[in-house]
Write a protein that holds these residues in place. Structure first.
Motif, PDB file in Angstrom:
ATOM      1  N   ASN A 154      -7.553   0.878  11.784  1.00  0.00           N
ATOM      2  CA  ASN A 154      -6.378   0.193  11.250  1.00  0.00           C
ATOM      3  C   ASN A 154      -6.521  -0.056   9.761  1.00  0.00           C
ATOM      4  O   ASN A 154      -5.590   0.145   8.970  1.00  0.00           O
ATOM      5  CB  ASN A 154      -6.188  -1.136  11.994  1.00  0.00           C
ATOM      6  CG  ASN A 154      -4.731  -1.471  12.216  1.00  0.00           C
ATOM      7  OD1 ASN A 154      -3.861  -0.987  11.501  1.00  0.00           O
ATOM      8  ND2 ASN A 154      -4.466  -2.296  13.210  1.00  0.00           N
ATOM      9  N   ASP A 155      -7.711  -0.476   9.345  1.00  0.00           N
ATOM     10  CA  ASP A 155      -7.959  -0.714   7.922  1.00  0.00           C
ATOM     11  C   ASP A 155      -7.907   0.581   7.119  1.00  0.00           C
ATOM     12  O   ASP A 155      -7.418   0.609   5.990  1.00  0.00           O
ATOM     13  CB  ASP A 155      -9.330  -1.377   7.732  1.00  0.00           C
ATOM     14  CG  ASP A 155      -9.425  -2.721   8.421  1.00  0.00           C
ATOM     15  OD1 ASP A 155      -8.443  -3.481   8.352  1.00  0.00           O
ATOM     16  OD2 ASP A 155     -10.475  -3.011   9.016  1.00  0.00           O
ATOM     17  N   VAL A 156      -8.418   1.666   7.706  1.00  0.00           N
ATOM     18  CA  VAL A 156      -8.425   2.952   7.010  1.00  0.00           C
ATOM     19  C   VAL A 156      -7.003   3.469   6.818  1.00  0.00           C
ATOM     20  O   VAL A 156      -6.635   3.934   5.726  1.00  0.00           O
ATOM     21  CB  VAL A 156      -9.257   3.987   7.789  1.00  0.00           C
ATOM     22  CG1 VAL A 156      -9.135   5.360   7.156  1.00  0.00           C
ATOM     23  CG2 VAL A 156     -10.721   3.566   7.816  1.00  0.00           C
ATOM     24  N   LEU A 157      -6.175   3.390   7.856  1.00  0.00           N
ATOM     25  CA  LEU A 157      -4.809   3.928   7.764  1.00  0.00           C
ATOM     26  C   LEU A 157      -4.017   3.246   6.653  1.00  0.00           C
ATOM     27  O   LEU A 157      -3.173   3.878   6.014  1.00  0.00           O
ATOM     28  CB  LEU A 157      -4.093   3.765   9.100  1.00  0.00           C
ATOM     29  CG  LEU A 157      -4.528   4.723  10.214  1.00  0.00           C
ATOM     30  CD1 LEU A 157      -3.798   4.408  11.509  1.00  0.00           C
ATOM     31  CD2 LEU A 157      -4.272   6.166   9.810  1.00  0.00           C
ATOM     32  N   GLY A 158      -4.284   1.971   6.415  1.00  0.00           N
ATOM     33  CA  GLY A 158      -3.588   1.272   5.346  1.00  0.00           C
ATOM     34  C   GLY A 158      -3.962   1.745   3.960  1.00  0.00           C
ATOM     35  O   GLY A 158      -3.367   1.305   2.969  1.00  0.00           O
ATOM     36  N   ARG A 159      -4.932   2.686   3.867  1.00  0.00           N
ATOM     37  CA  ARG A 159      -5.377   3.204   2.572  1.00  0.00           C
ATOM     38  C   ARG A 159      -5.198   4.717   2.456  1.00  0.00           C
ATOM     39  O   ARG A 159      -5.618   5.310   1.463  1.00  0.00           O
ATOM     40  CB  ARG A 159      -6.860   2.857   2.360  1.00  0.00           C
ATOM     41  CG  ARG A 159      -7.143   1.354   2.322  1.00  0.00           C
ATOM     42  CD  ARG A 159      -8.640   1.097   2.466  1.00  0.00           C
ATOM     43  NE  ARG A 159      -9.008  -0.281   2.178  1.00  0.00           N
ATOM     44  CZ  ARG A 159      -8.957  -1.256   3.072  1.00  0.00           C
ATOM     45  NH1 ARG A 159      -8.541  -0.993   4.313  1.00  0.00           N
ATOM     46  NH2 ARG A 159      -9.308  -2.486   2.744  1.00  0.00           N
ATOM     47  N   VAL A 160      -4.588   5.354   3.447  1.00  0.00           N
ATOM     48  CA  VAL A 160      -4.388   6.802   3.455  1.00  0.00           C
ATOM     49  C   VAL A 160      -3.075   7.147   2.754  1.00  0.00           C
ATOM     50  O   VAL A 160      -2.070   6.444   2.930  1.00  0.00           O
ATOM     51  CB  VAL A 160      -4.386   7.325   4.911  1.00  0.00           C
ATOM     52  CG1 VAL A 160      -3.925   8.764   4.984  1.00  0.00           C
ATOM     53  CG2 VAL A 160      -5.783   7.193   5.501  1.00  0.00           C
ATOM     54  N   PRO A 161      -3.024   8.213   1.933  1.00  0.00           N
ATOM     55  CA  PRO A 161      -1.788   8.585   1.237  1.00  0.00           C
ATOM     56  C   PRO A 161      -0.604   8.757   2.183  1.00  0.00           C
ATOM     57  O   PRO A 161      -0.720   9.416   3.221  1.00  0.00           O
ATOM     58  CB  PRO A 161      -2.152   9.922   0.573  1.00  0.00           C
ATOM     59  CG  PRO A 161      -3.624   9.870   0.400  1.00  0.00           C
ATOM     60  CD  PRO A 161      -4.152   9.108   1.577  1.00  0.00           C
ATOM     61  N   GLY A 162       0.517   8.135   1.822  1.00  0.00           N
ATOM     62  CA  GLY A 162       1.746   8.278   2.589  1.00  0.00           C
ATOM     63  C   GLY A 162       1.889   7.329   3.744  1.00  0.00           C
ATOM     64  O   GLY A 162       2.934   7.296   4.400  1.00  0.00           O
ATOM     65  N   VAL A 163       0.859   6.522   4.024  1.00  0.00           N
ATOM     66  CA  VAL A 163       0.885   5.597   5.162  1.00  0.00           C
ATOM     67  C   VAL A 163       0.960   4.165   4.642  1.00  0.00           C
ATOM     68  O   VAL A 163       0.277   3.802   3.681  1.00  0.00           O
ATOM     69  CB  VAL A 163      -0.355   5.776   6.054  1.00  0.00           C
ATOM     70  CG1 VAL A 163      -0.319   4.804   7.231  1.00  0.00           C
ATOM     71  CG2 VAL A 163      -0.442   7.212   6.557  1.00  0.00           C
ATOM     72  N   ILE A 164       1.796   3.349   5.287  1.00  0.00           N
ATOM     73  CA  ILE A 164       1.990   1.956   4.886  1.00  0.00           C
ATOM     74  C   ILE A 164       1.606   1.059   6.051  1.00  0.00           C
ATOM     75  O   ILE A 164       2.071   1.261   7.176  1.00  0.00           O
ATOM     76  CB  ILE A 164       3.452   1.692   4.483  1.00  0.00           C
ATOM     77  CG1 ILE A 164       3.848   2.595   3.306  1.00  0.00           C
ATOM     78  CG2 ILE A 164       3.663   0.226   4.126  1.00  0.00           C
ATOM     79  CD1 ILE A 164       5.313   2.553   2.996  1.00  0.00           C
ATOM     80  N   LYS A 165       0.771   0.071   5.788  1.00  0.00           N
ATOM     81  CA  LYS A 165       0.386  -0.929   6.790  1.00  0.00           C
ATOM     82  C   LYS A 165       1.200  -2.183   6.541  1.00  0.00           C
ATOM     83  O   LYS A 165       1.047  -2.841   5.517  1.00  0.00           O
ATOM     84  CB  LYS A 165      -1.107  -1.214   6.706  1.00  0.00           C
ATOM     85  CG  LYS A 165      -1.635  -2.111   7.811  1.00  0.00           C
ATOM     86  CD  LYS A 165      -3.162  -2.133   7.767  1.00  0.00           C
ATOM     87  CE  LYS A 165      -3.726  -3.016   8.875  1.00  0.00           C
ATOM     88  NZ  LYS A 165      -3.751  -4.421   8.524  1.00  0.00           N
ATOM     89  N   ASN A 166       2.088  -2.494   7.474  1.00  0.00           N
ATOM     90  CA  ASN A 166       2.974  -3.645   7.337  1.00  0.00           C
ATOM     91  C   ASN A 166       2.588  -4.656   8.412  1.00  0.00           C
ATOM     92  O   ASN A 166       3.030  -4.585   9.545  1.00  0.00           O
ATOM     93  CB  ASN A 166       4.431  -3.207   7.502  1.00  0.00           C
ATOM     94  CG  ASN A 166       5.411  -4.339   7.248  1.00  0.00           C
ATOM     95  OD1 ASN A 166       5.018  -5.402   6.777  1.00  0.00           O
ATOM     96  ND2 ASN A 166       6.660  -4.124   7.573  1.00  0.00           N
TER      97      ASN A 166
END
Length: 782
Positions: A154-166
């Motif tokens: 979950n923490d990684v996805l919030g830092r991947v290009p094009g992905v937004i963690k809301n």
């Protein structure tokens, strides 16, 4: 007689549609059956990772004279012009030479073995996350990068290009909620992202324009691949989290795995205890013959638990055949308490005041049984997935409402929802020419019952059923022409939806759809820049909860209900993606038809009562852009992403046309610092500007998160200290205009918290389960 004619017409239309699909597939087959003159393939190491810059030499099979040669690209692929069979010599520094007999066509994968030359001790240190375009995806390498120390998936996805963690939700910029796979298996619930440690992730693929093999309702896909664990026998991994906000919360999770040869047995148990609170203010103005003004202040408290488990087995017969079965269950009891004060005025004269206290208890139960089989027969790869899902939701609401200038109300409602899903998917793929061909079919059957009961005359009871049968067929062809990769796909979907009200079929709400969804992709280099162009047509069907006719009581002036007349949303996407070393740029255009959005209308004949429900809007266009830069300065690893989303949309409000074209900007600035003793400090900042989305104006919002990560005992233990929303600024505000109503709302969220997570793993072996699941769209709608 008319019924028979209508039925005959439907059969004729369906037959004509099927004939068109058959003709298109035949043309597709003819287009790819030409004689190829290339020898193409892929070079990997013994862990199936692509080998870049390997030398490929084609030799004469008789006397080993040199004919021609090539070098593999970043994905380990190569293509050599050849008129006749020959002998391929594949070599690369650090690997032994490999010789392969080859004929024109795709020869598949060539695996290199590391050479026995001792190079001394090699120290691999963390580098910047490497992002590249590969086939249909934007791939970010997590292994040996700063992101490997982020904490969880979950923490990684919030830092991947094009992905937004809301918050706890994951979105792909401009595409909404993605479908997520972990090692080829569809993610069952969002908690799986927290169950996966960041250090076990190999790479993450973000697909912004999914092809024909995915359901047409899927606008984006995220594929997470983990590192292959070593060892067999018994393995255990545990995760314990304790946190504090205005209360103390916690989580406990245990994963076990036993592997012996080709047999794999695995299980998981998880318990999560959580709470949150929220303060809302809402001002609602109705501009009718009189101006009706409502002002509401609400305090909400929510308490929830989750009991979840998983049990599965997998057996690999040999390198070509494997099968598995998995059972997944969850039970989620939730209690919500609301207290609110509402004042109602007409032409600025106070008419009434309300005090509401209501309690809502929800009990969600879900059982999922999935199975798969993977088999290889010659050049053909067969994948079969089946799913059966049962879910129940019991919802009880008790309302106590006192009024200064009306009768008091005390009543209860009862809502019971029962859902059943049966789905299957089969696909066949094989190498063809310089690429591959995939064909397949997917079926799903849904039975959903929704019973809503109230003892009050001002709220209608309802008993509805929805029966849906869905079938799909798809074909997808990918080809490589030198450094150019192309993909075309075609998907046909048939849906028969039948709506029943108190046991009677409602013809107007029952519908039959036959749709064709094309997709196309081409990827090519421009000097050192890799470029990809995509087109795809997609559909978003309304969730089943949006189709019910239940009326939920908020207060005596505001109700909420579903809408059984909703139609699906159609989108046509054209996307451009470019990648150069540490820089990635994305542009996306979408034409949206029949978008489903929230509107406030009048309930019945009473202008004082507003009804919140979903309705289809007119067509509009949307543009999305993103730029992502990830580089490294010694121990400092910054990643900056800037995005913008602009819609071209207008509404009618109080008889006038109002344009809602103000763009929304998104800034995300992640900072990872490698401290002494190999600890990692993460400082993350995110900001969303004000602007328009759908028929709303959104205020800006921002937040700052801090994290400290350290592993011990050769990564057997790791500890993560996290502080989310440090300055308690992740609040939201919006203005919604609809017809003659304007609603202004502000939410103060309970998002600031501090937590510590401890992971322990012993011989942690991940399951070899290779199922991908079936009926993905229907599961998300349920």
């Amino acid at each position: 007689m008319k019924t028979c004619i209508a039925a005959a017409r439907r059969k004729l239309i369906s037959r004509e549609t099927l004939n068109r699909i058959t003709l298109l597939c035949a043309l597709l087959g003819l287009a790819v059956c030409s004689e190829a003159q290339d020898i193409a393939g892929t070079v990997t190491d013994n862990q199936q990772r692509p080998v870049e810059f390997a030398t490929i030499v084609l030799l004469d099979a008789k006397d080993s004279t040199y004919i021609t040669g090539a070098i593999t690209d970043i994905d380990g692929r190569f293509a050599i012009k050849a008129e006749q069979p020959g002998l391929l010599k594949v070599s690369c520094l650090g690997y032994g030479d490999t010789y392969v007999d080859a004929a024109p066509g795709n020869i598949g994968t060539i695996r290199l073995t590391p050479s026995s030359v001792a190079l001394g001790e090699v120290v691999v240190s963390a580098t910047r996350p490497r992002t590249k375009i590969k086939d249909d995806a934007l791939v970010t390498t997590i292994e040996n990068s700063a992101l490997a120390h982020a904490g969880t998936a979950n923490d990684v996805l919030g830092r991947v290009p094009g992905v937004i963690k809301n918050g706890e939700s994951i979105e792909v910029l401009g595409k909404g909620t993605p479908l997520i796979y972990i090692n080829g298996r569809q993610m069952r619930n969002a908690s799986e992202l927290d169950q996966l440690s960041s250090e076990t992730i190999k790479d993450i693929e973000v697909v912004t324009s999914p092809g024909a093999r995915y359901d047409a309702s899927v606008n984006a896909v995220i594929r997470i691949k983990t590192l292959k664990p070593a060892g067999e026998g018994f393995g255990l991994e545990s995760r314990t989290m304790a946190g504090a906000a205005h209360y103390v919360y916690g989580l406990e999770e245990v994963n076990v795995n036993y592997r012996n040869g080709g047999f794999d047995l695995f299980g998981m148990l998880e318990y999560d205890n959580n709470r949150d609170r929220q303060n809302n203010t809402m001002a609602q103005n109705t501009y009718a013959s009189s101006t009706i003004q409502q002002s509401t202040a609400t305090r909400r408290f929510n308490s929830s638990q989750m009991y979840a488990g998983r049990l599965g087995m997998n057996y690999t017969f040999n390198e070509h055949h494997s099968a598995g079965l998995i059972y997944d269950f969850s039970f989620r009891p939730t209690e919500t308490r609301n207290g609110s004060y509402t004042s109602m005025s007409v032409n600025e004269i106070l008419e009434n005041e309300l005090n509401n206290a209501d309690t809502t208890d929800v009990y969600n139960r879900q059982h999922l049984l999935s199975g798969y089989y993977n088999g290889k027969f010659g050049k053909w790869q067969l994948d079969i997935n089946t799913d059966a899902m049962w879910s129940n939701q019991d919802k009880y609401q008790q309302v106590n409402e006192t009024a200064t200038n009306a009768d008091n109300r005390m009543f209860a409602t009862d809502n019971r929802v029962d859902s059943r899903l049966y789905a299957a998917k089969a696909s066949l793929s094989r190498p063809l020419w310089n690429g591959s061909l995939t064909v397949g079919t997917e079926w799903s059957f849904v039975r959903r019952t929704d019973i809503y009961a109230s003892q009050e005359s001002f709220i209608d009871n309802s008993n509805t059923k929805i029966h849906e049968d869905n079938g799909a067929g798809f074909a997808e062809l990918s080809q490589r022409f030198g450094k150019v990769t192309a993909m075309i796909g075609l998907r046909y979907e048939h849906m028969d939806s039948r709506y029943y009200d108190n046991g009677k079929k409602m013809s107007e709400q029952s519908r039959i759809y036959n749709n064709i969804f094309p997709s196309a992709m081409v990827s090519f280099p421009l000097s050192n820049v890799r470029v990809r162009l995509n087109y795809a047509r997609k559909i978003s069907r309304p969730a089943f909860s949006q189709l019910n006719s239940n009326v939920q009581y908020i207060n005596r002036y505001t109700y909420q209900s579903g809408n059984p007349y909703l139609k699906p949303v159609y989108r046509d996407y054209v996307s451009l993606l470019a990648n150069y070393r540490w820089l990635t740029v994305m542009l996306d255009y979408a034409h949206v038809s029949d978008y489903i959005m929230s509107v406030y209308t009048q309930y019945g004949n009473n202008p004082e009562i507003a009804l919140l429900q979903k309705q289809n809007a007119k067509s509009y266009n949307e543009l999305t852009g993103m730029i992502n830069a990830a580089t490294v300065f010694g121990i400092y690893h910054p990643v900056l992403m800037a995005g913008i989303r602009a819609q071209f949309f207008d509404i009618k409000f109080c008889g006038q046309t109002v344009k809602l074209n103000n763009p929304i900007g998104i800034i995300r600035f992640n900072n990872a610092i490698n401290l002494p003793l190999d600890a990692w400090l993460n400082i993350d900042f995110s900001w969303r500007t004000e602007g328009n989305a759908e028929n709303m104006y959104l205020e800006d919002t921002w937040q700052c998160d801090l994290g400290l990560y350290k592993s011990f005992c050769k990564d057997r233990w790791n500890v993560k200290l996290q502080c989310n929303d440090l300055f308690s600024t992740a609040n939201s505000g919006m203005v919604l205009r609809s017809d003659v109503r304007e609603i202004r709302m502000k939410k103060k969220l309970d998002t600031r918290n501090i937590s510590v997570t401890v992971r322990y793993k012993f011989n942690a072996t991940k399951s070899k389960y290779k199922g991908t699941g079936a009926g993905k769209d229907q599961k998300s709608r349920l």
